[in-house]
Enzyme design. Structure first.
Site, PDB file in Angstrom:
ATOM      1  N   ASP A 134       1.181  -1.249  -0.098  1.00 53.09           N
ATOM      2  CA  ASP A 134       0.076  -0.146  -0.027  1.00 53.09           C
ATOM      3  C   ASP A 134       0.945   1.038   0.183  1.00 53.09           C
ATOM      4  O   ASP A 134       1.166   1.320   0.986  1.00 53.09           O
ATOM      5  CB  ASP A 134      -1.002   0.050   1.488  1.00 53.09           C
ATOM      6  CG  ASP A 134      -2.005   1.346   0.956  1.00 53.09           C
ATOM      7  OD1 ASP A 134      -1.096   2.212   0.429  1.00 53.09           O
ATOM      8  OD2 ASP A 134      -2.647   1.229   2.008  1.00 53.09           O
ATOM      9  N   HIS A 187      -4.453  12.069  14.430  1.00 54.26           N
ATOM     10  CA  HIS A 187      -5.767  12.025  13.206  1.00 54.26           C
ATOM     11  C   HIS A 187      -6.095  11.140  13.671  1.00 54.26           C
ATOM     12  O   HIS A 187      -7.982  11.271  13.487  1.00 54.26           O
ATOM     13  CB  HIS A 187      -4.879  11.547  12.252  1.00 54.26           C
ATOM     14  CG  HIS A 187      -4.516  12.294  11.225  1.00 54.26           C
ATOM     15  ND1 HIS A 187      -4.056  13.708  11.041  1.00 54.26           N
ATOM     16  CD2 HIS A 187      -2.815  11.803  10.920  1.00 54.26           C
ATOM     17  CE1 HIS A 187      -2.624  14.053  11.054  1.00 54.26           C
ATOM     18  NE2 HIS A 187      -2.184  12.906  10.960  1.00 54.26           N
ATOM     19  N   ASP A 229       3.559  18.051  14.594  1.00 50.55           N
ATOM     20  CA  ASP A 229       3.992  17.162  13.566  1.00 50.55           C
ATOM     21  C   ASP A 229       3.133  17.912  12.248  1.00 50.55           C
ATOM     22  O   ASP A 229       2.524  19.224  12.273  1.00 50.55           O
ATOM     23  CB  ASP A 229       2.377  16.232  13.413  1.00 50.55           C
ATOM     24  CG  ASP A 229       2.715  15.738  12.239  1.00 50.55           C
ATOM     25  OD1 ASP A 229       2.978  14.162  12.902  1.00 50.55           O
ATOM     26  OD2 ASP A 229       2.032  15.300  11.187  1.00 50.55           O
ATOM     27  N   HIS A 256       1.452  17.695   9.320  1.00 52.89           N
ATOM     28  CA  HIS A 256       0.054  16.750   9.219  1.00 52.89           C
ATOM     29  C   HIS A 256      -1.252  18.064  10.483  1.00 52.89           C
ATOM     30  O   HIS A 256      -0.657  17.686  11.354  1.00 52.89           O
ATOM     31  CB  HIS A 256      -0.399  15.503   9.155  1.00 52.89           C
ATOM     32  CG  HIS A 256       0.358  14.868   7.690  1.00 52.89           C
ATOM     33  ND1 HIS A 256       1.364  14.326   8.109  1.00 52.89           N
ATOM     34  CD2 HIS A 256       0.221  14.861   6.451  1.00 52.89           C
ATOM     35  CE1 HIS A 256       2.205  13.850   6.976  1.00 52.89           C
ATOM     36  NE2 HIS A 256       1.377  14.142   5.859  1.00 52.89           N
ATOM     37  N   ASP A 293       7.693  14.723  10.985  1.00 53.10           N
ATOM     38  CA  ASP A 293       7.710  15.370   9.848  1.00 53.10           C
ATOM     39  C   ASP A 293       7.705  16.463   8.512  1.00 53.10           C
ATOM     40  O   ASP A 293       7.976  16.892   8.130  1.00 53.10           O
ATOM     41  CB  ASP A 293       6.451  14.183   8.628  1.00 53.10           C
ATOM     42  CG  ASP A 293       5.778  15.414   9.730  1.00 53.10           C
ATOM     43  OD1 ASP A 293       5.266  15.206  10.582  1.00 53.10           O
ATOM     44  OD2 ASP A 293       4.414  14.031   9.755  1.00 53.10           O
ATOM     45  N   TYR A 343       9.052  10.739   9.221  1.00 50.64           N
ATOM     46  CA  TYR A 343       8.964   9.115   7.971  1.00 50.64           C
ATOM     47  C   TYR A 343      10.753   9.143   7.895  1.00 50.64           C
ATOM     48  O   TYR A 343      10.701   8.586   6.696  1.00 50.64           O
ATOM     49  CB  TYR A 343       8.456   9.467   6.894  1.00 50.64           C
ATOM     50  CG  TYR A 343       6.359   9.303   7.479  1.00 50.64           C
ATOM     51  CD1 TYR A 343       6.039   8.381   8.727  1.00 50.64           C
ATOM     52  CD2 TYR A 343       5.934  10.639   8.139  1.00 50.64           C
ATOM     53  CE1 TYR A 343       5.199   8.625   8.640  1.00 50.64           C
ATOM     54  CE2 TYR A 343       4.679  10.588   8.645  1.00 50.64           C
ATOM     55  CZ  TYR A 343       4.863   9.513   9.550  1.00 50.64           C
ATOM     56  OH  TYR A 343       2.826   9.735  10.365  1.00 50.64           O
TER      57      TYR A 343
END
Length: 340
Positions: free
Chosen positions: A30, A145, A182, A184, A275, A315
């Site tokens: 994925d 999230h 983060d 995001h 990240d 990451y």
């Protein structure tokens, strides 16, 4: 009198890591999820050992978060769905994962997610009881999230949100600051606390005029909270990539810190995603690991130094592990490095 004494004497930095959390991994192909690898934890921990930081920290064991603790934030339907994954074969896990936006289940995921919750709560307990001054929990799956009723963006249970509710309940706290650095937007955390004035949530994130995931209107700067919580949600959306140390420091100095000092939190929780650091394929930002030392140092000036840092994203293994080390060094009281 004894209580005052113990708080005054709180010193030391807790480090929480449990190798078992590396067993949650993607079993099929994925391209969306394949960056959330076990090495994110193990590499970070190895780098901490390499710099002799592990032995300087107070070891606090992880534990499983209880169902009751998870239900402080999540619905029982969500808990049951997660629980059901433990006995599934690969085909069933794949099908279950397909119900969510960017999430994967492994037979060990539920156990790891409970450890992530429990590790975070262990950190809160260590800090609030005065056993340590501050600390870091290296956990996965991450949390910011995940929403009341759904897994999302690699996150099953919202570790930091559960920690905030737990701290309010157990220690009677009335003002908790959550800083989400983060790259995001932690929309899960925003949704959970958007009507709650006892939690001030700050997030900066790559946004690019709603083009960047999770691509939500409510990740923009005009989402400030609802009802009683109005004014207690602060979004700083980056509309371009390549942000560097000076951008991050400017955001802290001009946006976050003035509000944070006025809010005067009793506890600071960091949704600590790296990240947002240089080299990360998700963030595409240019801030170097040193910047996280400075950000950590500023946050240590709040809440009498009661600071809990909880891992979220990150990451690029080298950038991630160096940034984790910078954060822990600063928590330990080492001088912050010069910044370019």
């Amino acid at each position: 009198f004894r209580f005052v004494l113990s708080v005054a004497m709180a010193s030391g930095t807790a480090l929480i890591y449990d190798e078992e959390m590396t067993t949650h991994k993607l079993l099929w192909s994925d391209p969306v999820c394949d960056i959330e690898v076990p090495e994110r934890l193990s590499t970070s921990y190895e780098q901490l050992k390499c710099y002799h930081l592990v032995e300087r920290c107070v070891h606090v064991p992880a534990r499983e978060g209880s169902e009751e603790e998870i239900l402080l934030v999540h619905s029982s339907e969500h808990l049951e769905a997660a629980k059901s994954s433990q006995t599934m074969n690969e085909e069933e896990l794949k099908r279950l994962s397909g119900n969510y936006d960017a999430f994967f289940f492994h037979p060990n995921t539920y156990r790891c997610a409970r450890l992530a919750v429990g590790a975070t709560l262990q950190l809160v307990d260590a800090v609030m009881s005065g056993k340590v001054c501050n600390g870091m929990a290296l956990v996965r799956p991450p949390g910011h999230h995940s929403q009341r009723n759904t897994a999302n963006g690699f996150c099953l249970f919202n570790n930091v949100a559960i920690a905030a509710e737990y701290a309010k309940l157990k220690y009677g706290l009335q003002r908790i600051l959550i800083v989400d650095w983060d790259v995001h937007h932690g929309q899960g955390t925003q949704y959970i606390f958007e009507e709650d004035p006892s939690v001030l949530y700050f997030s900066w994130h790559r946004y690019e005029h709603q083009e960047f995931w999770p691509s939500l209107k409510e990740s923009d700067y005009d989402a400030v909270g609802l009802g009683k919580g109005k004014g207690f949600n602060i979004n700083l959306p980056w509309n371009k990539v390549g942000m560097g140390n000076s951008d991050y420091l400017a955001a802290f100095f001009h946006v976050l810190l003035p509000v944070a000092f006025e809010f005067d939190p009793e506890l600071v929780l960091v949704s600590s995603g790296y990240d947002s650091g240089i080299g990360d394929p998700e963030g595409q930002m240019n801030a170097t690991p040193e910047v996280f030392a400075h950000l950590t140092h500023f946050l240590m000036q709040l809440a009498n130094g009661k600071l809990c840092v909880i891992l979220e994203g990150g990451y690029h293994l080298k950038s991630l592990s160096e940034s984790v080390c910078m954060t822990v060094k600063t928590l330990l009281g080492d001088p912050v490095p010069q910044i370019t």
